[in-house]
Design a protein around this motif. Sequence first.
Motif, mmCIF file in Angstrom:
data_model
loop_
_atom_site.group_PDB
_atom_site.id
_atom_site.type_symbol
_atom_site.label_atom_id
_atom_site.label_comp_id
_atom_site.label_asym_id
_atom_site.label_seq_id
_atom_site.Cartn_x
_atom_site.Cartn_y
_atom_site.Cartn_z
ATOM 1 N N CYS A 16 0.831 -1.193 0.000
ATOM 2 C CA CYS A 16 0.000 0.000 0.000
ATOM 3 C C CYS A 16 0.867 1.244 0.000
ATOM 4 O O CYS A 16 1.819 1.346 0.772
ATOM 5 C CB CYS A 16 -0.915 -0.003 1.223
ATOM 6 N N PHE A 17 0.551 2.221 -0.873
ATOM 7 C CA PHE A 17 1.278 3.488 -0.921
ATOM 8 C C PHE A 17 1.066 4.295 0.360
ATOM 9 O O PHE A 17 1.932 5.053 0.764
ATOM 10 C CB PHE A 17 0.804 4.344 -2.104
ATOM 11 N N SER A 18 -0.085 4.138 0.994
ATOM 12 C CA SER A 18 -0.436 4.979 2.131
ATOM 13 C C SER A 18 -0.015 4.390 3.479
ATOM 14 O O SER A 18 0.734 5.020 4.217
ATOM 15 C CB SER A 18 -1.949 5.223 2.124
ATOM 16 N N CYS A 19 -0.470 3.171 3.798
ATOM 17 C CA CYS A 19 -0.233 2.626 5.136
ATOM 18 C C CYS A 19 0.846 1.551 5.185
ATOM 19 O O CYS A 19 1.244 1.130 6.263
ATOM 20 C CB CYS A 19 -1.526 2.102 5.737
ATOM 21 N N GLY A 20 1.314 1.053 4.022
ATOM 22 C CA GLY A 20 2.397 0.077 4.000
ATOM 23 C C GLY A 20 1.965 -1.371 4.146
ATOM 24 O O GLY A 20 2.814 -2.255 4.231
ATOM 25 N N THR A 21 0.671 -1.658 4.174
ATOM 26 C CA THR A 21 0.187 -3.030 4.257
ATOM 27 C C THR A 21 0.681 -3.821 3.057
ATOM 28 O O THR A 21 0.674 -3.325 1.937
ATOM 29 C CB THR A 21 -1.363 -3.051 4.299
ATOM 30 N N VAL A 22 1.120 -5.057 3.281
ATOM 31 C CA VAL A 22 1.610 -5.922 2.206
ATOM 32 C C VAL A 22 0.677 -7.115 2.090
ATOM 33 O O VAL A 22 0.359 -7.773 3.089
ATOM 34 C CB VAL A 22 3.055 -6.392 2.496
ATOM 35 N N VAL A 23 0.215 -7.398 0.851
ATOM 36 C CA VAL A 23 -0.652 -8.551 0.596
ATOM 37 C C VAL A 23 -0.152 -9.300 -0.629
ATOM 38 O O VAL A 23 0.502 -8.736 -1.496
ATOM 39 C CB VAL A 23 -2.128 -8.130 0.375
ATOM 40 N N ARG A 24 -0.456 -10.592 -0.704
ATOM 41 C CA ARG A 24 -0.142 -11.411 -1.868
ATOM 42 C C ARG A 24 -1.435 -11.556 -2.670
ATOM 43 O O ARG A 24 -2.453 -11.975 -2.131
ATOM 44 C CB ARG A 24 0.378 -12.784 -1.439
ATOM 45 N N ALA A 25 -1.374 -11.173 -3.959
ATOM 46 C CA ALA A 25 -2.563 -11.190 -4.798
ATOM 47 C C ALA A 25 -2.160 -11.358 -6.264
ATOM 48 O O ALA A 25 -1.027 -11.074 -6.634
ATOM 49 C CB ALA A 25 -3.343 -9.892 -4.626
ATOM 50 N N PRO A 26 -3.083 -11.801 -7.125
ATOM 51 C CA PRO A 26 -2.771 -11.952 -8.550
ATOM 52 C C PRO A 26 -2.720 -10.609 -9.285
ATOM 53 O O PRO A 26 -2.031 -10.478 -10.285
ATOM 54 C CB PRO A 26 -3.894 -12.830 -9.087
ATOM 55 N N THR A 27 -3.433 -9.594 -8.800
ATOM 56 C CA THR A 27 -3.426 -8.276 -9.435
ATOM 57 C C THR A 27 -3.471 -7.186 -8.366
ATOM 58 O O THR A 27 -3.874 -7.440 -7.231
ATOM 59 C CB THR A 27 -4.651 -8.067 -10.356
ATOM 60 N N CYS A 31 -6.096 -1.202 -1.106
ATOM 61 C CA CYS A 31 -5.664 -1.751 0.174
ATOM 62 C C CYS A 31 -6.872 -2.230 0.979
ATOM 63 O O CYS A 31 -7.854 -1.497 1.113
ATOM 64 C CB CYS A 31 -4.900 -0.678 0.954
ATOM 65 N N PRO A 32 -6.798 -3.440 1.533
ATOM 66 C CA PRO A 32 -7.911 -3.930 2.338
ATOM 67 C C PRO A 32 -8.054 -3.180 3.668
ATOM 68 O O PRO A 32 -9.118 -3.211 4.276
ATOM 69 C CB PRO A 32 -7.572 -5.402 2.576
ATOM 70 N N ASP A 33 -6.993 -2.504 4.111
ATOM 71 C CA ASP A 33 -7.037 -1.784 5.388
ATOM 72 C C ASP A 33 -7.496 -0.344 5.255
ATOM 73 O O ASP A 33 -8.318 0.124 6.035
ATOM 74 C CB ASP A 33 -5.668 -1.811 6.068
ATOM 75 N N CYS A 34 -6.954 0.399 4.251
ATOM 76 C CA CYS A 34 -7.269 1.837 4.171
ATOM 77 C C CYS A 34 -7.911 2.255 2.844
ATOM 78 O O CYS A 34 -8.346 3.388 2.715
ATOM 79 C CB CYS A 34 -6.018 2.666 4.434
ATOM 80 N N GLY A 35 -7.907 1.378 1.826
ATOM 81 C CA GLY A 35 -8.548 1.704 0.549
ATOM 82 C C GLY A 35 -7.680 2.450 -0.446
ATOM 83 O O GLY A 35 -8.145 2.819 -1.518
#
Length: 46
Positions: A16-27, A31-35
């Motif tokens: 995430c550019f904003s909060c730094g959350t890292v997720v594994r996804a195909p695309t 962000c699931p946390d902040c949008g």
Amino acid sequence: MKDIKLDPEEESLYECFSCGTVVRAPTSGTCPDCGADMRNRQMPIE
């Protein structure tokens, strides 16, 4: 620097550019946390 071959079927890490959350996804998406927008961590930031 070594080029990395990207497989479109393989899941990648997105950060995430904003909060730094890292997720594994195909695309990338939102962000699931902040949008905020996500970036592929395998692509360099310029």
